[in-house]
Design a protein around this motif. Structure first.
Motif, mmCIF file in Angstrom:
data_model
loop_
_atom_site.group_PDB
_atom_site.id
_atom_site.type_symbol
_atom_site.label_atom_id
_atom_site.label_comp_id
_atom_site.label_asym_id
_atom_site.label_seq_id
_atom_site.Cartn_x
_atom_site.Cartn_y
_atom_site.Cartn_z
ATOM 1 N N VAL A 1 0.821 -1.210 0.000
ATOM 2 C CA VAL A 1 0.000 0.000 0.000
ATOM 3 C C VAL A 1 0.858 1.264 0.000
ATOM 4 N N LEU A 2 1.970 1.251 0.702
ATOM 5 C CA LEU A 2 2.818 2.437 0.788
ATOM 6 C C LEU A 2 3.845 2.452 -0.346
ATOM 7 N N PRO A 3 3.847 3.514 -1.143
ATOM 8 C CA PRO A 3 4.827 3.607 -2.230
ATOM 9 C C PRO A 3 6.255 3.592 -1.682
ATOM 10 N N GLY A 4 7.102 2.821 -2.310
ATOM 11 C CA GLY A 4 8.507 2.756 -1.918
ATOM 12 C C GLY A 4 8.785 1.857 -0.729
ATOM 13 N N ALA A 5 7.771 1.223 -0.177
ATOM 14 C CA ALA A 5 7.960 0.372 1.002
ATOM 15 C C ALA A 5 7.722 -1.097 0.671
ATOM 16 N N GLN A 6 7.956 -1.468 -0.567
ATOM 17 C CA GLN A 6 7.671 -2.830 -1.018
ATOM 18 C C GLN A 6 8.453 -3.858 -0.198
ATOM 19 N N LEU B 1 -2.915 -8.261 -14.229
ATOM 20 C CA LEU B 1 -1.577 -8.022 -14.792
ATOM 21 C C LEU B 1 -1.626 -7.488 -16.226
ATOM 22 N N PRO B 2 -2.503 -7.996 -17.084
ATOM 23 C CA PRO B 2 -2.555 -7.441 -18.448
ATOM 24 C C PRO B 2 -2.872 -5.943 -18.497
ATOM 25 N N LEU B 3 -3.577 -5.434 -17.485
ATOM 26 C CA LEU B 3 -3.849 -4.002 -17.455
ATOM 27 C C LEU B 3 -2.561 -3.195 -17.378
ATOM 28 N N TRP B 4 -1.582 -3.719 -16.665
ATOM 29 C CA TRP B 4 -0.283 -3.043 -16.571
ATOM 30 C C TRP B 4 0.400 -3.012 -17.929
ATOM 31 N N TRP C 1 -2.541 0.212 -12.304
ATOM 32 C CA TRP C 1 -2.123 0.789 -11.032
ATOM 33 C C TRP C 1 -3.323 0.888 -10.087
ATOM 34 N N VAL C 2 -4.454 1.354 -10.596
ATOM 35 C CA VAL C 2 -5.668 1.479 -9.781
ATOM 36 C C VAL C 2 -6.117 0.104 -9.284
ATOM 37 N N LEU D 1 -6.308 -1.129 -5.329
ATOM 38 C CA LEU D 1 -7.530 -1.635 -4.696
ATOM 39 C C LEU D 1 -7.324 -3.033 -4.118
ATOM 40 N N ILE D 2 -6.634 -3.880 -4.843
ATOM 41 C CA ILE D 2 -6.343 -5.233 -4.345
ATOM 42 C C ILE D 2 -5.490 -5.149 -3.084
ATOM 43 N N SER D 3 -4.494 -4.277 -3.099
ATOM 44 C CA SER D 3 -3.599 -4.130 -1.943
ATOM 45 C C SER D 3 -4.341 -3.611 -0.719
ATOM 46 N N ILE D 4 -5.248 -2.668 -0.930
ATOM 47 C CA ILE D 4 -6.045 -2.145 0.188
ATOM 48 C C ILE D 4 -6.966 -3.236 0.732
ATOM 49 N N TRP D 5 -7.583 -4.018 -0.155
ATOM 50 C CA TRP D 5 -8.426 -5.141 0.259
ATOM 51 C C TRP D 5 -7.612 -6.148 1.071
ATOM 52 N N PHE D 6 -6.405 -6.449 0.608
ATOM 53 C CA PHE D 6 -5.519 -7.387 1.296
ATOM 54 C C PHE D 6 -5.187 -6.867 2.701
#
Length: 129
Positions: free
Chosen positions: A37-42, A89-92, A100-101, A105-110
């Motif tokens: 969820v946090l950019p740069g904190a992968q 993934l194909p959207l990317w 990206w959107v 959303l998936i990351s927030i759900w997770f």
């Protein structure tokens, strides 16, 4: 008399052991979820794989307890997130913005599912089916 086993003590130790394993797994999931969820904190996906392996190995030990639902909850969460990431993934590849959107959303759900599980585990409550 030393051969008599205190069943309540054994059950209590098992419950505490399962709760400890559950917390370790939830924390590993949380690290990955926050990193997503946090950019740069992968965080490393290796942490998620370790947590999934822990859950798969220890799930059988939790059968018949309220904690079994937490093992299933975490396993389902990881599997669904992986499927959703792969499907989007194909959207990317085609259009970066929708990809990206979708992944946000998936990351927030997770993250939501992990936090919800942690809250219910802290209250010693089973997860809904």
């Amino acid at each position: 008399m030393s051969d008599i086993i205190d069943v309540k003590a054994v059950d209590s130790e098992k419950a505490q052991s399962l709760k400890t394993v559950g917390w370790v797994s939830y924390v590993l999931h949380l690290i990955v979820a926050v990193g997503a969820v946090l950019p740069g904190a992968q965080a490393s996906p290796v942490l998620l794989i370790i947590a999934l392996i822990i859950d798969l190995v220890k799930k059988g030990d939790a059968e018949g307890t309220w904690q079994a639902s937490h093992f299933s909850w975490r396993i389902r969460t990881v599997i669904w997130a992986a499927v959703l990431y792969l499907v989007t993934l194909p959207l990317w590849l085609l259009l970066v913005a929708p990809g990206w959107v979708a992944w946000c959303l998936i990351s927030i759900w997770f993250l939501y599912r992990i936090v919800k599980g942690m809250v219910r585990m802290n209250a010693s409550q089973a997860m809904p089916d």
